[in-house]
Write a protein that holds these residues in place. Structure first.
Motif, PDB file in Angstrom:
ATOM      1  N   ARG A  44       0.834  -1.203   0.000  1.00 54.47           N
ATOM      2  CA  ARG A  44       0.000   0.000   0.000  1.00 54.47           C
ATOM      3  C   ARG A  44       0.862   1.244   0.000  1.00 54.47           C
ATOM      4  O   ARG A  44       0.507   2.235  -0.648  1.00 54.47           O
ATOM      5  CB  ARG A  44      -0.872   0.008   1.255  1.00 54.47           C
ATOM      6  CG  ARG A  44      -2.051  -0.845   1.072  1.00 54.47           C
ATOM      7  CD  ARG A  44      -2.930  -0.628   2.253  1.00 54.47           C
ATOM      8  NE  ARG A  44      -3.994  -1.537   2.118  1.00 54.47           N
ATOM      9  CZ  ARG A  44      -5.212  -1.342   2.431  1.00 54.47           C
ATOM     10  NH1 ARG A  44      -5.535  -0.191   2.932  1.00 54.47           N
ATOM     11  NH2 ARG A  44      -6.108  -2.220   2.267  1.00 54.47           N
ATOM     12  N   ALA A  45       1.941   1.254   0.677  1.00 55.79           N
ATOM     13  CA  ALA A  45       2.812   2.420   0.712  1.00 55.79           C
ATOM     14  C   ALA A  45       3.396   2.652  -0.676  1.00 55.79           C
ATOM     15  O   ALA A  45       3.542   3.802  -1.143  1.00 55.79           O
ATOM     16  CB  ALA A  45       3.940   2.216   1.718  1.00 55.79           C
ATOM     17  N   ARG A  46       3.718   1.550  -1.326  1.00 57.99           N
ATOM     18  CA  ARG A  46       4.277   1.664  -2.649  1.00 57.99           C
ATOM     19  C   ARG A  46       3.226   2.211  -3.606  1.00 57.99           C
ATOM     20  O   ARG A  46       3.527   3.069  -4.453  1.00 57.99           O
ATOM     21  CB  ARG A  46       4.731   0.282  -3.101  1.00 57.99           C
ATOM     22  CG  ARG A  46       5.438   0.337  -4.375  1.00 57.99           C
ATOM     23  CD  ARG A  46       6.021  -1.030  -4.630  1.00 57.99           C
ATOM     24  NE  ARG A  46       6.553  -1.031  -5.937  1.00 57.99           N
ATOM     25  CZ  ARG A  46       6.553  -2.031  -6.748  1.00 57.99           C
ATOM     26  NH1 ARG A  46       6.048  -3.160  -6.375  1.00 57.99           N
ATOM     27  NH2 ARG A  46       7.089  -1.921  -7.918  1.00 57.99           N
ATOM     28  N   ILE A  47       2.029   1.764  -3.543  1.00 57.84           N
ATOM     29  CA  ILE A  47       0.950   2.228  -4.400  1.00 57.84           C
ATOM     30  C   ILE A  47       0.710   3.704  -4.109  1.00 57.84           C
ATOM     31  O   ILE A  47       0.512   4.520  -5.037  1.00 57.84           O
ATOM     32  CB  ILE A  47      -0.332   1.402  -4.171  1.00 57.84           C
ATOM     33  CG1 ILE A  47      -0.105   0.003  -4.697  1.00 57.84           C
ATOM     34  CG2 ILE A  47      -1.519   2.017  -4.870  1.00 57.84           C
ATOM     35  CD1 ILE A  47      -1.242  -0.940  -4.407  1.00 57.84           C
ATOM     36  N   GLY A  48       0.766   4.087  -2.871  1.00 63.29           N
ATOM     37  CA  GLY A  48       0.567   5.489  -2.496  1.00 63.29           C
ATOM     38  C   GLY A  48       1.658   6.373  -3.103  1.00 63.29           C
ATOM     39  O   GLY A  48       1.408   7.481  -3.583  1.00 63.29           O
ATOM     40  N   ARG A  49       2.896   5.851  -3.055  1.00 69.99           N
ATOM     41  CA  ARG A  49       3.993   6.620  -3.621  1.00 69.99           C
ATOM     42  C   ARG A  49       3.854   6.729  -5.138  1.00 69.99           C
ATOM     43  O   ARG A  49       4.100   7.770  -5.731  1.00 69.99           O
ATOM     44  CB  ARG A  49       5.331   5.966  -3.279  1.00 69.99           C
ATOM     45  CG  ARG A  49       5.750   6.240  -1.850  1.00 69.99           C
ATOM     46  CD  ARG A  49       7.187   5.838  -1.580  1.00 69.99           C
ATOM     47  NE  ARG A  49       7.500   4.483  -1.973  1.00 69.99           N
ATOM     48  CZ  ARG A  49       7.473   3.426  -1.162  1.00 69.99           C
ATOM     49  NH1 ARG A  49       7.187   3.580   0.104  1.00 69.99           N
ATOM     50  NH2 ARG A  49       7.771   2.246  -1.615  1.00 69.99           N
ATOM     51  N   GLU A  50       3.433   5.637  -5.744  1.00 74.67           N
ATOM     52  CA  GLU A  50       3.255   5.664  -7.188  1.00 74.67           C
ATOM     53  C   GLU A  50       2.127   6.628  -7.549  1.00 74.67           C
ATOM     54  O   GLU A  50       2.217   7.360  -8.559  1.00 74.67           O
ATOM     55  CB  GLU A  50       2.950   4.261  -7.714  1.00 74.67           C
ATOM     56  CG  GLU A  50       4.189   3.390  -7.757  1.00 74.67           C
ATOM     57  CD  GLU A  50       3.865   2.005  -8.282  1.00 74.67           C
ATOM     58  OE1 GLU A  50       2.740   1.769  -8.777  1.00 74.67           O
ATOM     59  OE2 GLU A  50       4.782   1.178  -8.251  1.00 74.67           O
ATOM     60  N   LEU A  51       1.066   6.633  -6.748  1.00 79.58           N
ATOM     61  CA  LEU A  51      -0.029   7.564  -7.009  1.00 79.58           C
ATOM     62  C   LEU A  51       0.444   9.005  -6.832  1.00 79.58           C
ATOM     63  O   LEU A  51       0.076   9.888  -7.623  1.00 79.58           O
ATOM     64  CB  LEU A  51      -1.212   7.282  -6.083  1.00 79.58           C
ATOM     65  CG  LEU A  51      -2.063   6.061  -6.454  1.00 79.58           C
ATOM     66  CD1 LEU A  51      -3.108   5.834  -5.386  1.00 79.58           C
ATOM     67  CD2 LEU A  51      -2.727   6.264  -7.786  1.00 79.58           C
TER      68      LEU A  51
END
Length: 165
Positions: free
Chosen positions: A3-10
């Motif tokens: 989720r943190a990675r997805i947040g960073r990508e977003l």
């Protein structure tokens, strides 16, 4: 972590989209500024063209009037020269008539003198004289008398001029 990675990508995608939007906005602003500047230059050019066209019409009108005046002056000069030529022709013809008349009168006078001399010459020959010598002497005496009269006239004028001083 996913989720943190997805947040960073977003967040990265949002930043890229924001940057892309800023570039588009900057490009659009630059295009609008160029368009505005071009429209301003075009408006100035149209206004300048109108002023230049008005000045050109004024100058062309002035030049046309000056050209017309010059054509009129040239026509006047030509007419005056033509009139002068016609007057010269008339006066020349008059002078030629006077000369022709004088020549005819002189020819008449000389023919009468010659006829009289022929008759007188026959009489002189009949008496045994030389008509050529007689006529030559008579012509010489007349010439001398004319010269003497001219000299006397000149002397009288000179005397009058001296007495006037």
């Amino acid at each position: 972590a996913a989720r943190a990675r997805i947040g960073r990508e977003l967040q990265g995608a949002d930043r890229q989209m924001a940057a892309e939007a800023m570039r588009r906005n900057a490009t659009q602003a630059a295009r609008e500024q160029r368009t505005s500047a071009a429209e301003h230059k075009l408006a100035q050019a149209r206004a300048g063209h109108a002023v230049a066209a008005r000045r050109l019409r004024e100058k062309q009108g002035y030049v046309r009037s000056q050209a017309e005046q010059l054509r009129q002056q040239q026509a006047d000069r030509t007419a005056k020269r033509a009139e002068a030529v016609l007057q010269l022709k008339a006066s020349t013809e008059g002078a030629m008539e006077d000369i022709r008349g004088a020549n005819e009168r002189k020819a008449d006078r000389l023919s009468k003198r010659d006829a009289a001399r022929d008759a007188e010459g026959r009489e002189i020959l009949a008496r045994g004289g030389n008509p050529y010598q007689v006529f030559r002497q008579r012509d010489e005496d007349a010439r001398l008398a004319r010269e003497q009269a001219q000299i006397q006239l000149k002397l009288a004028d000179n005397m009058a001029a001296m007495q006037a001083r």
